[in-house]
Enzyme design. Structure first.
Site: not given
Lengths: 309, 309
Positions: A217, A219-220, A248-249
């Site tokens: 991941s 982020g944006a 993230g979850d």
């Protein structure tokens, strides 16, 4: 059902204060409290997506009791947490109303005894046969062996249950070597694992360490995945603004749903990016905006990455 | 027994962090948890001095349950708290290990319903006949009428039970007019009440408002009292260094003990100053160093103040 494991559950508190000034006294103007720890968040999102989920791990003390009472009101989530003598930790996010910035205070987890750990392993083995997939989420509390996730990955594989691992540091390093189906590090965790700050190289390197697929991941910027279908990048149509807590979850929940439905990787990643963005957009931390999710789902771009390296 | 009233009880948490930096994440290295609210602290000190005490007020929710469980282990303190639907507040003292400075975060108290308040008044009236003295301590939670302490002072006086009031702001202003036996403001509370920053003038002014005696705590400078025996000043032999948490509550406990034992005012004030100083000197917040207390008791200087004003 989908089983999520949270060995270090937490009672997550959010305090709103006008402005945090060290070494002074503050009246908290608003308190919110919810059961936390990554696996619990994942289970709630799975339930909202229509997947029955079961949470296991440890809970203890007055905070553990409060967490379980609140969990009992979450629809579609079954509580299979084990009681321990130590007290479940609290985490406190102090939100500065003026700037919107957050100061985080995390209590240490309870000390898990060898007997409690053995008890968990026995219970986990019993839960596995009825699980369509397992997610192993978050940090390890004191007392749990650092190779815990490697052990839990192997047990899931032996039972023929696909397994996703979302942790960091040494537990990730050891866990990945046990060959989980998916690992989902963020950029920092990936760099710590591989020593590389170049995401595509690091994602591929992580996959070579044993995971069937690595979904990083960013982020944006969305997700970067090294999968059996090749390297894929999934990007939201536009940057979203809001509260990134739980994004993230939500991505983990979408990946698990894709795993049990056996959807193609492109679709899984689009869903994970859309659900993450819809979580950032929701006014309540950790929940997602269903309309935004449906809307974003077809607008996430998924592109193949050059097959160098 | 001595009855202490704490309408806004609290679960007091102390978090030790290496250094508090706003807008970053912190691992809490040490967590301590104890039942709090001024009246509970006073009761524990009274019990340590050999006086049976009973605590009443409100407790609710998971924090209320945790508070009562911990209170059950305090020797000599009887729990007569009333269950309410709202949750007892937490207070968090974040201690910066580097500087020793403390950042305080106080949750708001639970909303008390009119029925809960009526239930408390009935229970208070039942407890009064067996009380040798009553202390009314701390802030009022939302929903409790601002004239609450005035009402509780009048009820105690009607039952012939001496009453001490330790609060601030409008509840103090109204409570003092109901003629309590003792009020114990600190310098700020006294200035807010009287508009005067000159302690002797303000202490005498406060007494004219209705209290039989006013004992103002001046921090490290000791106590200044306007009593029926005249104006007295009690000063520790030397300034003490340590944790001032609970020093004011220890002074209240000593004043209550003096009230029920009917010791002369000079002796009461000496004991209150010695117990305050011994609390500052104790390593654990809110406890007192018994040896230091015994040693200080005869070394506190109590002097009469000029009878001007």
């Amino acid at each position: 059902m989908i089983l999520t494991v949270t060995l270090n559950t937490a009672l997550d508190l959010t305090y709103r204060v006008p402005r945090l000034t060290p070494h002074s006294s503050h009246r908290v103007t608003e308190v919110t409290e919810r059961p936390g720890g990554k696996g619990l968040n994942v289970a709630r999102v799975l339930a909202a997506l229509g997947h029955e989920s079961t949470v296991t791990g440890f809970a203890g003390g007055a905070t553990g009791r409060a967490l379980r009472e609140q969990l009992a009101t979450a629809p579609g989530v079954r509580d299979a947490l084990l009681d321990v003598a130590g007290a479940t930790r609290r985490t406190i996010a102090v939100v500065d109303a003026e700037s919107g910035d957050t100061t985080q205070l995390n209590e240490p987890g309870p000390l898990i005894t060898p007997d409690e750990w053995s008890g968990f392993l026995a219970s986990y083995e019993q839960l596995l046969p009825s699980a369509a997939a397992v997610a192993l989420c978050g940090s390890l509390p004191p007392g749990v062996p650092v190779g815990a996730y490697a052990h839990l990955v192997r047990a899931a594989r032996a039972a023929g249950v696909p397994v996703l691992l979302d942790t960091s540091g040494e537990p990730l390093r050891r866990g990945i070597a046990a060959r989980p189906d998916i690992v989902k590090p963020n950029a920092d965790e990936l760099a710590e694992l591989t020593g590389s700050h170049e995401p595509l190289r690091a994602t591929r390197d992580a996959r070579r360490r044993g995971a069937h697929a690595v979904v990083a991941s960013l982020g944006a910027k969305g997700l970067l995945a090294a999968t059996p279908d090749g390297a894929l990048r999934a990007t939201p149509p536009a940057p979203v603004r809001g509260n990134p807590t739980g994004a993230g979850d939500s991505a983990v929940a979408a990946l698990l749903a894709g795993l049990v439905e056996n959807t193609p990787w492109r679709r899984r990643l689009a869903s994970a990016v859309a659900l993450s963005a819809a979580t950032v957009l929701a006014p309540v931390a950790g929940e997602f905006d269903r309309e935004a999710y449906e809307d974003l789902l077809d607008r996430v771009s998924v592109t193949e990455q050059a097959s160098a390296a």
